[in-house]
Design a protein around this motif. Sequence first.
Motif, PDB file in Angstrom:
ATOM      1  N   ASP A 172      -4.259   1.240  -7.927  1.00 38.26           N
ATOM      2  CA  ASP A 172      -3.737  -0.035  -7.448  1.00 38.26           C
ATOM      3  C   ASP A 172      -2.553  -0.489  -8.302  1.00 38.26           C
ATOM      4  O   ASP A 172      -1.538  -0.966  -7.774  1.00 38.26           O
ATOM      5  N   ILE A 226       0.577   1.453  -7.416  1.00 41.49           N
ATOM      6  CA  ILE A 226       1.186   1.004  -6.167  1.00 41.49           C
ATOM      7  C   ILE A 226       1.902  -0.325  -6.364  1.00 41.49           C
ATOM      8  O   ILE A 226       3.003  -0.541  -5.829  1.00 41.49           O
ATOM      9  N   GLY A 272       0.829  -1.200   0.000  1.00 45.69           N
ATOM     10  CA  GLY A 272       0.000   0.000   0.000  1.00 45.69           C
ATOM     11  C   GLY A 272       0.856   1.240   0.000  1.00 45.69           C
ATOM     12  O   GLY A 272       2.079   1.178  -0.193  1.00 45.69           O
ATOM     13  N   LEU A 273       0.227   2.388   0.234  1.00 46.00           N
ATOM     14  CA  LEU A 273       0.971   3.650   0.226  1.00 46.00           C
ATOM     15  C   LEU A 273       2.019   3.692   1.324  1.00 46.00           C
ATOM     16  O   LEU A 273       3.060   4.330   1.188  1.00 46.00           O
ATOM     17  N   TYR A 323      -5.308   6.241   0.713  1.00 44.90           N
ATOM     18  CA  TYR A 323      -5.516   5.184  -0.279  1.00 44.90           C
ATOM     19  C   TYR A 323      -6.997   4.831  -0.397  1.00 44.90           C
ATOM     20  O   TYR A 323      -7.536   4.720  -1.509  1.00 44.90           O
ATOM     21  N   CYS A 327      -8.705   5.093  -3.901  1.00 41.52           N
ATOM     22  CA  CYS A 327      -8.511   3.790  -4.534  1.00 41.52           C
ATOM     23  C   CYS A 327      -9.259   3.664  -5.856  1.00 41.52           C
ATOM     24  O   CYS A 327     -10.404   4.082  -6.002  1.00 41.52           O
TER      25      CYS A 327
END
Length: 217
Positions: free
Chosen positions: A199, A202, A168-169, A190, A194
């Motif tokens: 996605d 990332i 994730g971030l 996120y 999203c």
Amino acid sequence: MEYWKHSIDALHQQHRYFYRFTKRIFDLVASICGLIILSPVFLVIAILIKFDDPHGPIFYEQTRVGKFQRSFEMFKFRSMRVNADKQLGKIADKNEVSGPMFKMKHDPRVTRIGHFIRRYSLDELPQLLNVVLGEMSLVGPRPPLPSEVEHYDAFSMQRLDVLPGCTGLWQIGGRSNVSFDDMVKLDLEYINRCSFSFDLYILIKTFVLFFKPNGAY
């Protein structure tokens, strides 16, 4: 960063049926392909773990809290010595991050091979199985420990409104060098932003970090 310090729109997230459906299909296909393609890497890591500490297991299962506070067993390659959880009390005062997480750069419980696979996030690869089982997504907030959730306030609890993720971030934004408060803000950022393209962004950044680590330990 302060811009994201507000409640997420939980109702909006619940009604994003098409996004959640396509994300689940992508997660399932990508994780199964990943498990097949990376099987030689799994074998090498398993051999190294056994060579380094022949008396301990290869895999490590740890109870984590997922979507809607449901508990599940998260899989990892074992990077610590056996009974490491029971030794946490002895080094709890050496925590290097604020908040309900524990992070220590030179944790004495980590094995020699454990330092290596943690640095390159290889210990996280078995979580692809959690994705196949539907307990995690490839991208999302990191699933916390039950002991961490006990200290969550209402703001932090919003992290548990969506499926947790393998990356994730937080991971691409500094990982172990990010404070707990900033991790929560990144996770909520996120959730608010999203999308399928976000996605993919990332995931690509995470793939780069396998070759250029950014603070994992």
